[in-house]
Design an enzyme around this catalytic site. Sequence first.
Site, PDB file in Angstrom:
ATOM      1  N   GLY A  88      76.864  12.112 -48.350  1.00  0.00           N
ATOM      2  CA  GLY A  88      75.740  12.182 -47.271  1.00  0.00           C
ATOM      3  C   GLY A  88      75.840  13.274 -46.480  1.00  0.00           C
ATOM      4  O   GLY A  88      74.661  13.823 -45.993  1.00  0.00           O
ATOM      5  N   LYS A 108      82.082  20.153 -46.194  1.00  0.00           N
ATOM      6  CA  LYS A 108      81.749  19.004 -45.355  1.00  0.00           C
ATOM      7  C   LYS A 108      81.047  19.488 -44.304  1.00  0.00           C
ATOM      8  O   LYS A 108      81.264  20.399 -43.521  1.00  0.00           O
ATOM      9  CB  LYS A 108      83.222  18.549 -45.179  1.00  0.00           C
ATOM     10  N   ASP A 121      71.590  13.756 -40.095  1.00  0.00           N
ATOM     11  CA  ASP A 121      71.230  15.356 -40.387  1.00  0.00           C
ATOM     12  C   ASP A 121      72.249  16.046 -41.258  1.00  0.00           C
ATOM     13  O   ASP A 121      72.066  17.275 -41.547  1.00  0.00           O
ATOM     14  CB  ASP A 121      71.310  16.165 -38.910  1.00  0.00           C
ATOM     15  N   GLY A 122      73.242  15.316 -41.622  1.00  0.00           N
ATOM     16  CA  GLY A 122      74.183  15.730 -42.632  1.00  0.00           C
ATOM     17  C   GLY A 122      75.047  16.706 -42.014  1.00  0.00           C
ATOM     18  O   GLY A 122      75.815  17.479 -42.528  1.00  0.00           O
ATOM     19  N   ARG A 181      86.923   9.525 -56.937  1.00  0.00           N
ATOM     20  CA  ARG A 181      87.695   8.627 -56.248  1.00  0.00           C
ATOM     21  C   ARG A 181      87.451   7.225 -57.165  1.00  0.00           C
ATOM     22  O   ARG A 181      86.760   7.110 -58.086  1.00  0.00           O
ATOM     23  CB  ARG A 181      86.890   8.308 -54.909  1.00  0.00           C
ATOM     24  N   ASP A 259      86.126   4.241 -51.552  1.00  0.00           N
ATOM     25  CA  ASP A 259      85.254   5.598 -51.911  1.00  0.00           C
ATOM     26  C   ASP A 259      86.422   6.635 -51.038  1.00  0.00           C
ATOM     27  O   ASP A 259      86.008   7.767 -51.083  1.00  0.00           O
ATOM     28  CB  ASP A 259      83.998   5.561 -51.312  1.00  0.00           C
ATOM     29  N   ASP A 269      89.594  12.633 -47.310  1.00  0.00           N
ATOM     30  CA  ASP A 269      88.759  11.899 -46.402  1.00  0.00           C
ATOM     31  C   ASP A 269      89.331  11.340 -45.039  1.00  0.00           C
ATOM     32  O   ASP A 269      89.517  10.239 -44.797  1.00  0.00           O
ATOM     33  CB  ASP A 269      87.879  10.780 -47.014  1.00  0.00           C
TER      34      ASP A 269
END
Length: 490
Positions: A88, A108, A121-122, A181, A259, A269
């Site tokens: 996302g 990222k 807004d990412g 993943r 995930d 992550d």
Amino acid sequence: MCSQFPPLTTQFAREFPGFVRECAPDIPTDTRVAAVNAPLARELGSDPGEETEAVEGLVRDLANVPSAHAMAYSGHQFGTFSPVLGDGRAHLVGELTIGDALVDVHLKGSGRTPFSRPGSDGKAPLSAMYREYLISEALHALGIPTSRTLAVLETGERIRRRAPEPEPAGILVRTAASHVRVGTFQFARIASDQGVIEPDTRERLVRSMLERHYPAWDEGPDASTAPALALLRGAASRQAQLVAQWMGVGFVHGVLNTDNVSVAGESIDFGPCAFLDRYESGACFSSIDTGGRYAYGQQPAITQWNMARFAESLLDLLDPNPERAIDDASSVLSDFAEEYRAAFTRVFARKLGIGATPGAGVEQFIADTLDALEREEGDFTLFFRALTEGRELDGEFAAGSAWRAELEEHRARAGTSPEQSEMLMREANPIYIPRNHHVEKALRDIERGNAATFERLLAAIRNPFTRVDGLDDLESPPPNARFFTSFCGT
């Protein structure tokens, strides 16, 4: 592409278009390279002394790419299944070929994608990007498989997250063996059942991951094993080893959703992750894990649970006969438990100076030691380092105690000399870890434009087993370090 790095390819996106969505990263024109991981840049092909120039050239090229890709995946988040998650606020920009291996280059905090949540807004806070840089480099220095940060970019934007005032935004340029993943295979199963991807796509994905991460899978006694079973076994084995290593340094991942579990067996992550100060088996630092699902002591069990979900996503590929497929999956999960126990015992036997091949009774002695450490409210890292350096310990661990006598019995039974014990412990018990309050201070200073605190901490954790004069304060937590909460950084 910058000549100092190999050219980027888009192999995964080309081979598996059903698992990505094309979209361009948002890299503002004022973006600058704020931090460069020089050792990693050299590993990826940069010339010594020219690491910053190489990364700046790479970033210029990334800012001008017409498109990149957001990866699709599903996931069990805190036990609740979401059929479509995906990147996302991240973009897979391609792969570098380093020797015989492919290395993902991934952004990222690089803007919205088709998988962004409504209202997102990412973007990502600059402090969270520096946090991932620090934690991943610490794990790497401790010998633990992990994704790594190549660079942190400062975009010049300000975003509003937890703080009452807007904070600086940043982009992480990270690398990994791959970003596939367990959730990728969960998504594949759903997409296949719905006819979204071709019937053979899942089999091709299995073989692709075997060739990329487990190239010897079809050699030796398991050569006749079904590819999906080989991948499940390989991933489960690596995850068992990985979690045992996390436990050995007091690392708490914080959000072990399916995930966030790499099929390559790397740590990936980083969000609300942290390291233990005081030893507590139930230590949980995440602001969102109110039930302690991903607490320190729960990590082995939840990883086995995640491997069970991986097995479910592959079940029809393990064997055409459903009963045999279930038997195969059950066997792998049983092997995971045994392999984890053996790996955990080896890790802590080294930390205690018992030996690389511990004998009978050592597993229970380790459990008793950790129980005693929790009762004594001892600092995890300081305890093992004090033992390493022969410093006096108190309480149940004091000289002349029953615990001391049993420790020496186990060492003698393993045939480990005092010199060998010390060597084992010096290699297994770090002096410096990224202690939570030191990390937070470094990140707050970064936000104020002062990188000195961060660089000092980074230098320490990159050489975790070597004491450096003037860094005494980084060996211990501050007096108020018992209570700490970490956030996901989104």
